[in-house]
Enzyme design. Structure first.
Site: not given
Lengths: 407, 521
Positions: A46, A111, A113
């Site tokens: 996808e 991830d 941040d």
């Protein structure tokens, strides 16, 4: 013309980028896990596109490099994201029963941040980032690299600059790709130590530390004095010291003593405060008979605080689910115009090429990508992809051995 | 006794493929004598019985009656529901074990000596397989079934003696249990000990370092891919190196449990795929549907007629209004009383729910009439004559004094939830289902609950676990200090009268304890 306001690229810039610069072939090979024919790993994958209008188009999939490039070029999205490999091509989703669409695999992703470090970050705020605070991310990547390699035995992963103030890790090892959601969640729990991001509560980790924590502490300790106490100096601000330093201590009387002392002597630096704790603790200790225990407890609190400040702070949502989408490497960050390049040794955000700068370089070099500042990042990525494909191909024999152990 | 095979020439049996069910046409099956077991069956359950616990990897054999089919399934379901409710109330496995052990003894014992042991094993086997049929239909049902069954497995494993545990593990023949060599253990010694030490301290209560070191020195380690013990990875309870987890022998229950739950998950999916092929219609499917459709079971119904102990006549027309009694009412009853007080009237469903509840706590028929007559007439809108003409019969009927003379039982939560939902001006129903979150929140605040407690209750409401929400309210508003299981019964409350009785008993016990303390001083 709002794009000029935030320095981001225009639709025309983006179209140029996709047409001339974006390394579709490398990305294709990476997701295809092979340099040859397109496999289901790619054709059932996808892709989602995000547009500047705010529209978001999910369930795209592509059968060839040419189609991949032309479709992205045609749609010209702000950025595009990569999702899971499904049992059916995602673009056929409308013609099959929803219950029949199942996510099979995806890279394990992490991830990190900068936002999550704001309690200890004083050099910059918000979206800003400099080489000082980038050290948080560098240290986080160091810890993660060692954990992924030594503990989980992963080999084929790469870190990608998120375009502003964070980094994404993509792990392509087959074993990582095949993990189900429960396994992803548990891997995340294993590496996610600092769960409360307000940092207003004591970590209170069990002793002795799990070997993974002990190793992380040993790795981070040498940086603590320089990065936290001297450079960032987050506790020179007395309020912040009350909120994020004192909360890490175990003894209420000690906390009160520190609070009183720092209220009477405001603006003492972080390193002064760090030693103040020991000095004041020595006085407090006189009220107890169990000196050894008190000293040990204080040492443990300080170790917890070091982990609390420097240990990788992960965005949990991204990792938890197989179907979660994450921005593809080499996209342009819509607000900064930075290319989301793979992170190479010694990388700092300002080294990330900007689209505007790349356009100039292209003009100067007769549209030869190889002469631009993007090339060294593409080279790095290609090396990584080739190595990953090599591992993927010799895997079968390894895999059998591993399956034997499983069954 | 109706025999399954007697009604049709079909023999319901679970075939070798472990999950599928086949129905054989023809009358080839040999009928066994009631209650006795065929030799094949004996052999199966005997083999199983050697280990007292099983992975249910062999399907049950032999025949059972429809009554047994339903009864056994319900007995097991009661236990699984209790576990489920404990899980949603965040109980630790140790607490859950204490809570369900008495029920386990009663409903699914595994303790008797032969020959009863065969029957116990048979019941255990059948009930497990029947519930597989019930809970294979949706992902949610499957997950919740696997979770509860796995926990039940863990609890039962812990109830075994060490010898039985070892026997059981050996019987499984799990090939992935490969122990590492002494050299490897010595090499990784520091890391392995570092990982194990806090677990030994907090789970096995080895508080002394020397004890822990001695335990560790004897312990053998299993090396396996970390995926196999993924939950221990998340808790950082295993040492991991190069993709392998090192599992101490004392932790292997976790491994068995994950193996167990994987097996059942897979089997459930197979069962689900086979259900359409189950050439079954009017006998079993209704029972299965009934069982899986949120069937809430409560043991409270087992006492007939009088529920509360009212020997000292504490419950009468006056006292049911008193704060001393009112404070033990669950929220639904408080609301009915409030509605009655405000309107001097309750509609039919409200009248039934309240009057049968009051009957359950020990209010006699005469006192009940007195109570409702006063409540209905004191507003001045209704004369005594009208009350007698229109309502007297209704209240007497509930006590079995009119009409069919049935001794009606107080409504349990399931009955309450099955009635039409309350409309405007209605006070019956279940606050946890029918009230808005705002209203519920403000009501719970009045009961001095903290925001986190309230959000935990609302959470259960959102999930449709209304009895769990109610049980949470009980637990948050009642202290649990004693470890005496008689006082500290923490099973699910699925009946308003159970809420009342438990609350009152707890208060009585507390008073007794206080009196004792005073007496000794």
């Amino acid at each position: 013309m709002s794009s000029t306001k935030n320095n981001g690229p225009s639709p025309a810039d983006m179209e140029y980028y996709y047409r001339q610069l974006y390394p579709f072939t490398d990305i294709f090979h990476w997701l295809n896990h092979s340099n040859g024919e397109a496999t289901k790993d790619m054709t059932h994958r996808e892709f989602a596109m995000a547009f500047r209008s705010g529209a978001y188009k999910r369930y795209n999939s592509y059968n060839s490099i040419a189609e991949f490039k032309s479709q992205i070029e045609k749609a010209n999205p702000d950025r595009f994201e990569i999702g899971a490999i499904y049992n059916k091509p995602p673009r056929e989703r409308d013609s099959i029963l929803k219950s029949e669409m199942r996510a099979l695999e995806k890279e394990l992703v992490f991830d990190i941040d900068m936002d999550d470090y704001d309690s200890y970050r004083t050099c910059c705020t918000g979206a800003m980032v400099c080489s000082k605070c980038w050290k948080f991310i560098t240290m986080a990547m160091m810890i993660m690299n060692i954990t992924l390699t030594q503990d989980f035995g992963f080999k084929d992963f790469i870190w990608v600059f998120s375009g502003r103030r964070g980094a994404h890790c993509w792990i392509s090892d087959k074993r990582a790709r095949q993990m189900n959601d429960l396994q992803r969640r548990n891997i995340l729990d294993y590496v996610n130590v600092v769960r409360d991001r307000s940092n207003e509560k004591r970590l209170n980790l069990m002793r002795p530390y799990h070997p993974h924590l002990l190793r992380s502490l040993d790795l981070l300790k040498p940086y603590f004095a320089n990065v936290i106490l001297l450079e960032q100096d987050p506790w020179a601000n007395d309020e912040n010291a009350f909120k994020t330093l004192l909360t890490g201590l175990h003894d209420k009387n000690l906390v009160e003593a520190c609070r009183k002392y720092w209220t009477e002597n405001p603006y003492r630096s972080s390193s002064q405060k760090w030693t103040d704790i020991d000095t004041l603790a020595a006085k407090e200790m006189k009220n107890t008979k169990r000196h050894a225990e008190y000293i040990l407890k204080l040492k443990e609190c300080k170790e917890d605080i070091i982990l609390q400040t420097l240990y990788p702070k992960l965005d949990i949502e991204v990792t938890k689910q197989t179907i979660h989408l994450l921005k593809a490497p080499f996209c342009i960050h819509p607000a900064t115009g930075n290319v989301c390049v793979p992170i190479i040794k010694g990388f700092e955000p300002e080294q990330a090429p900007k689209l505007l700068q790349l356009q100039q370089e292209m003009t100067e070099n007769n549209d030869n990508v190889k002469e631009t500042s993007l090339q060294k990042f593409i080279d790095h990525f290609e090396t990584f992809v080739n190595q990953m494909i090599e591992h993927n191909e010799i895997e079968p024999s390894k895999k059998r051995e591993y399956d034997d152990l499983l069954k | 006794m109706r025999r399954l095979a007697a009604r049709r020439n079909n023999d319901l049996s679970f075939d070798d493929s472990n999950t599928s069910i086949k129905l054989e046409n023809g009358s080839s099956a040999s009928f066994s004598i009631n209650g006795a077991l065929s030799s094949d069956e004996q052999k199966l359950y005997q083999n199983i019985n050697k280990t007292k616990l099983s992975f249910y990897d062999l399907p049950p054999q032999g025949e059972i009656t429809l009554e047994e089919f339903e009864k056994w399934a319900i007995d097991r379901l009661k236990i699984l529901q209790e576990i489920q409710s404990c899980i949603s109330r965040n109980k630790q496995i140790k607490e859950i074990a204490t809570i369900i052990k008495p029920q386990l003894q009663k409903l699914l014992p595994t303790t008797s000596a032969t020959p009863d042991a065969f029957l116990e094993r048979k019941k255990d086997y059948y009930s497990h397989y029947i519930l597989r049929l019930c809970f294979c239909r949706t992902k949610e049902l499957r997950e919740s079934f696997v979770r509860s069954e796995t926990l039940l497995f863990k609890i039962r494993f812990n109830m075994l003696t060490t010898t039985d545990q070892t026997k059981f593990v050996q019987s499984l023949n799990l090939p992935l249990l490969q122990f590492i060599s002494d050299e490897e253990k010595a090499q990784l010694g520091p890391q392995l000990y570092q990982t194990a030490s806090p677990i030994l301290q907090f789970q096995l209560n080895l508080n002394d370092e020397q004890q822990r070191k001695a335990f560790f020195a004897r312990e053998r380690y299993i090396k396996l891919p970390f995926e196999n013990v993924i939950e221990l990875v998340g808790n950082r309870q295993v040492f991991i190196k190069d993709g392998f987890a090192y599992l101490a022998q004392f932790q292997q229950l976790n491994l068995l449990a994950s193996e167990f739950s994987n097996n059942i998950s897979e089997s459930l999916i197979k069962t689900f795929q086979y259900i359409p092929r189950l050439n079954e219609d009017d006998r079993l499917l209704p029972i299965l549907t009934h069982l899986s459709s949120g069937y809430a079971v409560t043991d409270f119904d087992q006492n007939d007629g009088q529920y509360g102990d009212n020997s000292d006549n504490e419950i009468n027309a006056e006292s049911v209004w008193s704060p001393d009694i009112m404070k033990h009412y669950p929220l639904s009853v408080k609301y009915l009383m409030e509605g009655l007080k405000r309107n001097h009237h309750l509609r039919y469903n409200g009248r039934q729910q309240l009057s049968l509840f009051l009957k359950g706590i020990g209010l006699s028929a005469d006192e009940s009439l007195k109570f409702f007559a006063k409540a209905f007439t004191e507003g001045g809108n209704m004369t005594m004559e009208k009350f007698n003409k229109e309502y007297r019969y209704n209240f007497r009927h509930n006590y079995g004094l009119e009409g069919n003379r049935i001794n009606y039982k107080p409504w349990d939560c399931r009955t309450i939830l099955s009635k039409p939902r309350p409309g405007r001006g209605d006070y019956h129903g279940c606050p946890f289902r029918d009230w808005s979150h705002e209203k519920l929140t403000s009501e719970l605040q009045k009961m001095n609950m903290t925001p986190s407690q309230i959000s935990s209750v609302l959470d259960s409401c959102t999930k449709g676990e209304y009895t769990t929400a109610n049980t949470k309210v009980f637990e948050f508003t009642h202290d649990f200090n004693g470890s005496d299981p008689d006082i500290n019964d923490q099973t699910l409350i699925a009946h308003p009268n159970l809420y009342f009785e438990r609350s009152r008993q707890l208060e009585k016990k507390k008073k007794e304890v206080e009196a004792k303390i005073k007496g000794t001083m």
